[in-house]
Motif scaffolding. Structure first.
Motif, short mmCIF file in Angstrom:
data_model
loop_
_atom_site.label_atom_id
_atom_site.label_comp_id
_atom_site.label_asym_id
_atom_site.label_seq_id
_atom_site.Cartn_x
_atom_site.Cartn_y
_atom_site.Cartn_z
N VAL A 89 15.00 -2.27 -8.16
CA VAL A 89 15.16 -2.34 -6.69
C VAL A 89 13.80 -2.14 -6.09
CG1 VAL A 89 15.79 0.26 -6.42
CG2 VAL A 89 16.92 -1.41 -4.74
N CYS A 90 13.84 -1.97 -4.84
CA CYS A 90 12.67 -1.73 -3.90
C CYS A 90 12.24 -0.18 -3.97
CB CYS A 90 12.70 -2.34 -2.50
SG CYS A 90 11.36 -1.37 -1.66
N LYS A 91 11.20 0.17 -4.29
CA LYS A 91 10.88 1.36 -4.56
C LYS A 91 10.56 2.43 -3.24
CE LYS A 91 10.40 -0.45 -8.67
NZ LYS A 91 10.74 -1.72 -8.12
N HIS A 92 10.45 1.56 -2.13
CA HIS A 92 10.57 2.50 -0.91
C HIS A 92 9.33 3.47 -1.34
CE1 HIS A 92 14.09 0.70 0.99
NE2 HIS A 92 14.31 0.68 -0.06
N CYS A 93 8.44 3.07 -1.38
CA CYS A 93 7.09 3.83 -1.85
C CYS A 93 6.81 4.86 -0.69
CB CYS A 93 5.92 2.79 -1.99
SG CYS A 93 6.33 1.35 -3.13
N THR A 94 6.21 5.76 -0.93
CA THR A 94 5.54 6.60 -0.18
C THR A 94 4.31 6.10 0.65
OG1 THR A 94 6.11 8.67 -1.51
CG2 THR A 94 4.56 9.00 0.31
N ASN A 95 3.54 5.64 -0.16
CA ASN A 95 2.26 4.76 0.35
C ASN A 95 2.70 3.11 0.00
OD1 ASN A 95 0.80 7.05 1.20
ND2 ASN A 95 0.11 7.08 -0.86
N ALA A 96 3.29 2.51 0.97
CA ALA A 96 3.75 1.04 0.72
C ALA A 96 2.99 0.20 1.20
CB ALA A 96 5.30 0.87 1.40
N GLY A 97 2.59 -0.55 0.09
CA GLY A 97 1.56 -1.91 0.24
C GLY A 97 2.23 -2.93 1.56
N CYS A 98 3.42 -3.18 1.34
CA CYS A 98 4.08 -4.02 2.15
C CYS A 98 3.82 -3.37 3.73
CB CYS A 98 5.40 -4.31 1.78
SG CYS A 98 6.56 -2.93 2.12
N LEU A 99 4.19 -2.24 3.83
CA LEU A 99 4.32 -1.87 5.23
C LEU A 99 2.77 -1.78 5.85
CD1 LEU A 99 6.36 1.31 6.46
CD2 LEU A 99 4.01 1.33 6.76
N ALA A 130 1.16 -8.17 -1.42
CA ALA A 130 0.74 -6.54 -1.31
C ALA A 130 1.50 -5.81 -2.04
CB ALA A 130 0.38 -6.35 0.11
N CYS A 131 2.91 -6.10 -2.21
CA CYS A 131 3.85 -5.00 -3.03
C CYS A 131 3.15 -5.09 -4.49
CB CYS A 131 5.11 -5.47 -2.82
SG CYS A 131 6.07 -4.68 -4.10
N PRO A 132 2.98 -3.89 -5.17
CA PRO A 132 2.23 -3.67 -6.56
C PRO A 132 3.64 -4.08 -7.48
CG PRO A 132 1.94 -1.77 -5.32
CD PRO A 132 2.83 -2.76 -4.51
N PHE A 133 4.96 -4.29 -6.90
CA PHE A 133 6.11 -4.25 -7.83
C PHE A 133 6.50 -5.57 -7.65
CE2 PHE A 133 5.74 -0.29 -6.61
CZ PHE A 133 5.79 0.64 -7.80
N GLY A 134 6.09 -6.41 -7.11
CA GLY A 134 6.59 -8.03 -6.72
C GLY A 134 8.17 -7.82 -6.21
N VAL A 135 8.18 -6.92 -5.07
CA VAL A 135 9.78 -6.88 -4.95
C VAL A 135 9.93 -7.74 -3.38
CG1 VAL A 135 11.07 -5.27 -3.47
CG2 VAL A 135 9.93 -4.49 -5.40
N ILE A 136 9.06 -7.52 -2.41
CA ILE A 136 9.43 -8.25 -1.22
C ILE A 136 9.16 -9.76 -1.31
CG2 ILE A 136 7.29 -7.86 -0.05
CD1 ILE A 136 9.06 -7.48 2.50
N TRP A 157 12.01 -10.73 3.41
CA TRP A 157 13.32 -9.86 3.22
C TRP A 157 13.25 -8.98 1.86
CZ3 TRP A 157 17.00 -10.39 6.69
CH2 TRP A 157 17.00 -11.52 7.58
N LYS A 158 13.78 -7.70 2.10
CA LYS A 158 13.88 -7.05 0.84
C LYS A 158 15.07 -5.89 1.21
CE LYS A 158 10.80 -3.34 1.88
NZ LYS A 158 11.91 -2.15 1.60
N CYS A 159 15.24 -5.18 -0.20
CA CYS A 159 16.28 -3.95 0.02
C CYS A 159 16.08 -2.87 1.18
CB CYS A 159 16.25 -3.18 -1.10
SG CYS A 159 17.07 -1.40 -1.09
S1 SF4 Z 1 8.47 -3.70 -0.98
FE1 SF4 Z 1 6.88 -2.89 -2.70
S2 SF4 Z 1 5.57 -2.03 -1.45
FE2 SF4 Z 1 7.22 -2.31 0.03
S3 SF4 Z 1 8.43 -0.37 -0.40
FE3 SF4 Z 1 9.23 -1.91 -1.53
S4 SF4 Z 1 8.33 -1.45 -3.75
FE4 SF4 Z 1 6.91 -0.43 -2.04
#
Ligand code: SF4
Ligand code: SF4
Lengths: 309, 284
Positions: free
Chosen positions: B97-107, B139-145, B155-157
């Motif tokens: 799932v999306c990691k909802h990062c503390t420091n989120a690349g996407c955001l 920009a997402c290091p996890f390939g989520v969005i 779009w993402k979680c």
């Molecule tokens: S989309 Fe990627 S960078 Fe953004 S919060 Fe989710 S895991 Fe983190």
């Protein structure tokens, strides 16, 4: 190797690493061809042309000042059109200026491009129509700041991603883009300005080609494994073509002398070289995102190194 | 801001039923993402994407008997670790799932402000603002969005933002029959996860490890973290993710240096041009 599991496909010649069915870890950049690389080219052309326009005016070369002002405005305008066409929702392009967000190179870049587009258009309009020359000069002078930023912010734009080949190249890419921009602008100015006024354009083109070639070589050599996409496949072919064209075009710019044919050949070669550079950079980014090797291996090495400590 | 909420996905009790995938699709009304037969495992979803916000990875590991009669641990270095693949092999299943990062690349990189941090500490895209620039995707290091191409937006979680606001838990966690997906205040989840790892280690399952729970990692800790039974890359996760913007100040410094060099090169070209030195024309 005494053991393995079936989930891992053996890969010859590759660094040893594990992955989920060889799938990419990150998503590949969704920017399109030709929009994105053409935008990089036009932004570079615009930015470097602006610098040339300021110096052409200051050193009393009105014809060169005029052509470079027009090139700067056309590059910024054309680039803006491509940028908007690249959006998933083009009608919402003004949302780019909804905020100024220092953590986003695209936000910073949108403001830079907006300033560069407006100022270069004003400078060119004044040069073409002769109306408000003082305002035109002031606008042109301001592009001495926005121009180089337009040409180089795009390196930060691509480097500030998780794409391994781009991210790891954040030192070299700005110089590659700056060199490519100078070569592009020098080439267009050589092609559009009468010879007597085009001396500095030839110098800019040659210096730019030299910087472009040197930075591309650094990029290919210095990054180790994640630099591989710059050397191999489609990106590798585009970048070697770029190097041949830029180096050849740069030399020819210096030697062209009075020959119109040689000047045209040089200008075209430099333009083609700059375009190949831009397309090659996008291809290298795509290739480095598509293969999990470039994401996993450096991260695994980092972890193993810190575990040893 | 309310308490930071998160997911703890304990993959050691995931049974691969994909109830989470289905519940997510249904609650969030996500469109079909194609009928694909991957032919690699029981996973025919493949990866997270614009219309896939939960993805159950499925890994089948078979032991390979070595000459001395032991089984391999699959890391290929010949050293045996207690991975307990066992003579019958093992299945690893994990709901990503999306990691909802503390420091989120996407955001960080979103130029429009469409991506924002909610009162629950989660990262959500506002679909009425996103202009589909696509910058968040690489920009997402996890390939989520990802961007939905027919719709043009990213779009993402959302960690079921609408449900959280209504005081409900996210659909995936609600649907998970084994409580492999646990939802709650992040601090609480971290404590629970540490206890679970200790429990597994006591049972001899020393391959159990947490992924993303530490605030010291490259993304400042993940709002959705995992208990894994093998290395992260085996599940398709990056082993040491770093938010790209961590190096942003250095990037701007190099770009600034290149911009100045450019100006210097142009100045040199003009001032060094001989016809100027010979005094033809002269400044107006
Ligand atoms: S989309 Fe990627 S960078 Fe953004 S919060 Fe989710 S895991 Fe983190
Ligand atoms: S695609 Fe949308 S959410 Fe992603 S960075 Fe662009 S505007 Fe933000």
């Amino acid at each position: 190797m005494t053991s393995s599991t079936r989930e891992r496909e053996p890969r010859l010649d590759d660094a040893e690493f594990r992955s989920y069915y060889g799938r990419p870890v990150i998503k590949r950049p969704i920017w399109h061809v030709p929009h994105m690389p053409a935008y990089l080219y036009l932004g570079g052309l615009s930015g470097a042309s602006s610098l040339m326009a300021v110096l052409a005016r200051a050193t009393g070369r009105p014809r060169l000042a005029r052509t470079t002002r027009i090139a700067a405005a056309a590059g910024a305008a054309g680039g803006t059109v491509l940028l908007i066409a690249e959006l998933g929702r083009p009608t919402r392009f003004l949302n780019m200026l909804r905020m100024f967000k220092p953590s986003s190179p695209m936000s910073v870049g949108s403001w830079i491009l907006a300033a560069q587009g407006g100022l270069s258009a004003a400078a060119a309009a004044s040069a073409v129509t002769g109306i408000l020359p003082a305002a035109g000069d002031a606008a042109a002078l301001a592009t001495a700041v926005t121009g180089p930023l337009t040409a180089t912010y795009t390196a930060v734009l691509v480097a500030d991603t998780a794409v391994p080949a781009w991210h790891a190249g954040y030192r070299e890419l700005p110089f590659l883009f700056a060199g490519s921009a100078l070569a592009s602008a020098g080439a267009v100015a050589m092609l559009t300005t009468p010879r007597a006024d085009a001396g500095p354009a030839r110098a800019v083109a040659a210096l730019g080609a030299a910087a472009e070639t040197a930075a591309a070589t650094m990029l290919e050599r210095r990054l180790g494994l994640v630099g591989e996409p710059y050397r191999e496949g489609r990106a590798g072919r585009l970048l070697s073509a770029a190097r041949a064209l830029s180096a050849g075009g740069g030399l020819l710019a210096l030697l062209a002398g009075r020959s119109r044919a040689a000047t045209v050949a040089s200008g075209l070669a430099l333009t083609a070289g700059a375009l190949c550079t831009r397309f090659g950079i996008l291809e290298a980014g795509r290739a480095s995102a598509a293969d999990p090797k470039y994401t996993v291996v450096p991260q695994r090495e980092r972890l193993d190194a810190s575990a040893v400590r | 801001m309310a308490e930071r909420m998160g997911f703890f996905t304990d993959t050691s009790i995931c049974i691969g039923c994909k109830a989470c995938e289905v519940a997510c699709k249904e609650w969030n009304q996500l469109p079909d993402d194609g009928f694909v037969f991957e032919a690699t495992s029981y996973d025919n979803t493949g990866a997270l994407g614009a219309s896939t916000w939960r993805h159950v990875a499925f890994i089948e590991q078979q032991p390979v008997w070595t000459a001395d009669g032991t089984t391999g641990d699959g890391d290929g270095d010949g050293g045996e670790k207690p991975f307990q693949i066992g003579p019958d092999g093992r299945w690893l299943m994990s709901s990503d799932v999306c990691k909802h990062c503390t420091n989120a690349g996407c955001l960080d990189v979103c130029p429009t402000g469409a991506l924002f941090r909610t009162e629950f500490g989660t990262v959500v895209v506002q679909s009425d603002i996103c202009n589909g620039c696509g910058y968040c995707v690489p920009a997402c290091p996890f390939g989520v969005i990802a961007r939905r191409e027919d719709d043009g937006r990213a779009w993402k979680c959302t960690m079921c933002y609408d449900r959280l606001r209504g005081g409900l838990e996210p659909a995936c966690a609600k649907a998970c029959p084994t409580d492999s997906i646990q939802f709650g205040p992040l601090d609480e989840l971290r404590e629970r996860a540490a206890a679970r790892v200790a429990e597994l280690h006591a049972l001899g399952r020393t391959e159990a490890r947490l992924y993303g729970e530490s605030p010291d990692d490259g993304v400042g800790g993940m709002g959705a973290f995992f208990l894994l039974l093998d290395e992260p890359e085996v599940y398709g996760l990056p082993p040491d993710p770093v938010v790209p913007t961590r190096n942003l100040p250095a990037m701007w410094r190099w770009a600034g240096a290149a911009a100045l060099t450019m100006a210097g090169a142009v100045a040199l070209s003009f001032l060094g041009s001989s016809d100027r030195l010979l005094g033809r024309g002269g400044p107006r």
